[in-house]
Each structure stands twice: as C-alpha cells, then as structure tokens.
Design an enzyme around this catalytic site. Sequence first.
Site, PDB file in Angstrom:
ATOM      1  CE  LYS A   1      -7.592  -0.395   6.141  1.00 38.48           C
ATOM      2  NZ  LYS A   1      -8.477  -0.042   5.021  1.00 38.48           N
TER       3      LYS A   1
ATOM      4  CG  ASP B   1       0.072  -2.399   6.007  1.00 36.32           C
ATOM      5  OD1 ASP B   1      -0.878  -2.558   6.815  1.00 36.32           O
ATOM      6  OD2 ASP B   1      -0.074  -1.850   4.898  1.00 36.32           O
TER       7      ASP B   1
ATOM      8  CG  HIS C   1      -1.962   0.982   1.332  1.00 34.57           C
ATOM      9  ND1 HIS C   1      -1.729   2.303   1.657  1.00 34.57           N
ATOM     10  CD2 HIS C   1      -3.301   0.869   1.147  1.00 34.57           C
ATOM     11  CE1 HIS C   1      -2.866   2.962   1.671  1.00 34.57           C
ATOM     12  NE2 HIS C   1      -3.842   2.116   1.352  1.00 34.57           N
TER      13      HIS C   1
ATOM     14  CB  CYS D   1      -3.761   3.266  -1.648  1.00 34.08           C
ATOM     15  SG  CYS D   1      -4.940   4.580  -1.308  1.00 34.08           S
TER      16      CYS D   1
ATOM     17  CD  GLN E   1      -6.915  -4.707   3.991  1.00 35.10           C
ATOM     18  OE1 GLN E   1      -7.881  -5.444   4.228  1.00 35.10           O
ATOM     19  NE2 GLN E   1      -7.065  -3.427   3.684  1.00 35.10           N
TER      20      GLN E   1
END
Length: 408
Positions: A224, A198, A121, A363, A201
Amino acid sequence: MNMAEVRKQFPILEQEVNGHPLVYLDSAATSQKPQVVIDAINDYYERNNSNVHRGVHTLGSRATEDYEGARDKVREFINASSIKEVVFVRGTTTAINLVASSYGRQNLSEGDEIVLTKMEHHSNIIPWQQVAKETGAKLKYLPLYEDGTISLDDVREAVTDRTKIVAVTHVSNVLGTINPIKEMAKIAHEHGAVIAVDGAQSVPHMKVDVQDLDVDFYAFSGHKMIGPTGIGVLYGKQSLLENMEPVEFGGEMIDFVHLYESTWKELPWKFEGGTPIIAGAVGLAAAIDFLNDVGLDEIEKHEHDVVQYAMEKMNEIDGMTIYGPDAQERAGLVTFNLAGVHPHDLATALDSLGIAVRAGHHCAQPLMRELEVAATARASFYLYNDKKDVDHLVEGLKKAKEYFGDVF
C-alpha cells in the site's frame, strides 16, 4: 521530485484500459509501483539472490546486508528506537494476528476487555474475536458518529481498568477518518492497557512517528506504500516483544535446538521463522527512499488537495452520498453511493471508461451495517493522482448516472 513528475515514474499508469487512458483510483486496496522499486527487486534476483544470515559466501553476505539494511530503513522511517522493534511479516493482517495470537493469548483472561471501533477492517476484528473466545475476554466497541468519527470522551468512558488492549485503525479504509491515536494511547496507558494500531492506510500517506504517538504495536503493509506485495512490518515496543512467544517455529528463528526443547534467537529474528521475504524487504527499502524523496508532508498535502476537489465536484452530482468526515478531516479517499445504481454496476461502468475504483463492503461489514448499506464504491487517491483524474471520475459518474437512469 515535484508532484508533476511523480506519475511518470509509474510505468503501469501509461497504459490504456478498454480504449481509455488508465485512471487508477484504487490505491487503498494496493498502490502501483515506481520503476525504482521494480528495478530494485529485479537487481536483487539478478545479482544478489541468496538466503540471508546463514551463508558466508559473497551473495549471502550481500543479501543479508540488503535485508537488514531494509530493516534499519524502516526503523528510521517510523522512528522506532531500535531494529529490534521492527519485525518483517507478510503484511498488516499477519502483524495483527501475531499480536493477537502471542500477546493476546498471554495477557488476556476472562472478564478482560478489548476496545475497538466499528470502522475496523476485518483484519482488526476477527483476530480479536478469536482470542476473546479462547480467553473469555470481552469485546467493546466505541460509538460511531454520523460524520464517521469517534469521540475521545467515549474512549475515556469505554477504557477501564479491565481494558487490556485497545485495537484501532489509524485511518479508516472506508471513511478516511483519521483517528486521534496519540490521545487514545495516553488514555489506554493510564489504565495499564496497550494500544495496537492498524497503520495500513496511514503509513503510506503521512508521517508516522511511533515514539511520538507512544503506540505499543503498529502494523502496516508494503504494497500500500508503493512497495511489493508479501512484505509488511510489525512495530512493537522492545519490552513487550521480548516477553512474547513466537507463533511460527522452524529454521532461522532458533538459537539452540535439542531433542526435547529449543531456545529462540533475540529480537526481532525470533518472530521471523523460515526463509524471510528478502526481495520484498529490498523493494520496501526502495519504496521508502522514493517516498522520502517526494516527502511525506508533500504527499499528505497533495492528497488533501485532491480529495477536497473530488468531494466538491462529486457533491454537485444529484443523488450522490459521500460517507465520512469533511475533506479537511479525512485522508485521501472518498467512499460513496449514487442513488439508483448498485456500486458493482457503477464500478463496472467506470471500468469501461478506464477508471478503476473499488466496490463492495471493503472488508468492513460491521461498518456497512452501521451505515445501513450493503456496499459502497470507493475512489482512493495517492501521490500519482491529480485533479485531472478527479475530472475523469466525475465525468464517468455522470455518464453512468445517465445510462442507468435510462435503463431503469
């Protein structure tokens, strides 16, 4: 709580959009919120609204207890070893920027290497670009294979004794690829590098144990994972965080302030300048309780079943291209293009039928170039979606294909 009951807990999903029942397939962008999270935030503002840490009155004590209780709930959720390793931030982007600005600037110099993947991302590319420009460090990107995966052999080749940071997503927001974080951490550590992950997700969809993964930094967002917007978490190993400088200065993060110099509070508060995101932390704690009640293993299994069904049904449509690995090796999202239909047109057509999907570059412009497309459409699933939602999506895609085929 079984999966059949889950959807009923999300009041926003009971509405119609453009005369059709809402089918929300954009949870990778932001998830919907169950009533218990909404109630927790309302209760904070109705009963306990006060600043934290500073006041000795009853409301201040309640607010502080809720805020710090949320921190401990996060610690347990990701299995951090101490609350000192849990820093509240605005979201994943802020967390990554904190690591890049503080740890990166302190530990990188000319000729050092930062290893990334091409599926990152923008939030896990741009901060490292900026730090590289300032320090003279070099960015290195791992090769991406046709199925949307990376190879550990390539990781071993790319990570050298010049590598200081490996910055990688746990789950791609475009491809659904689940990267081998534990193995990558081991390789990084063998060369004296740290790994910054990261987790935007991944944390909402699967069990994450930061100690088992042996990651050095891990970032994720509340919105999220059925929590509120504006709250996120940076996990960092205590030994690393203790040697990092804050990047925001002001009230709350200080110990003593003199006219010409100041000292900082201990971890984690030295990184939380100003009035913190109190209501957000309260809402995040309620979201964690909800996810724990359902069970992360159950959520992961449910999403896998839904995405496998979706890929089977979508692949039956002529002109369909799906990006990323097989269903068995991906998280709960499908990114795709339909021949002859621009993704934005496709998303608009689906919206007219009450179906919410994402369209664009997500993104991830470098990844779009790697895929040789300008944009894609994406359907992302969560615990409140089921195979009926997939059926609505597939029927909508068929209608859009028929309509745009007639137009062109």
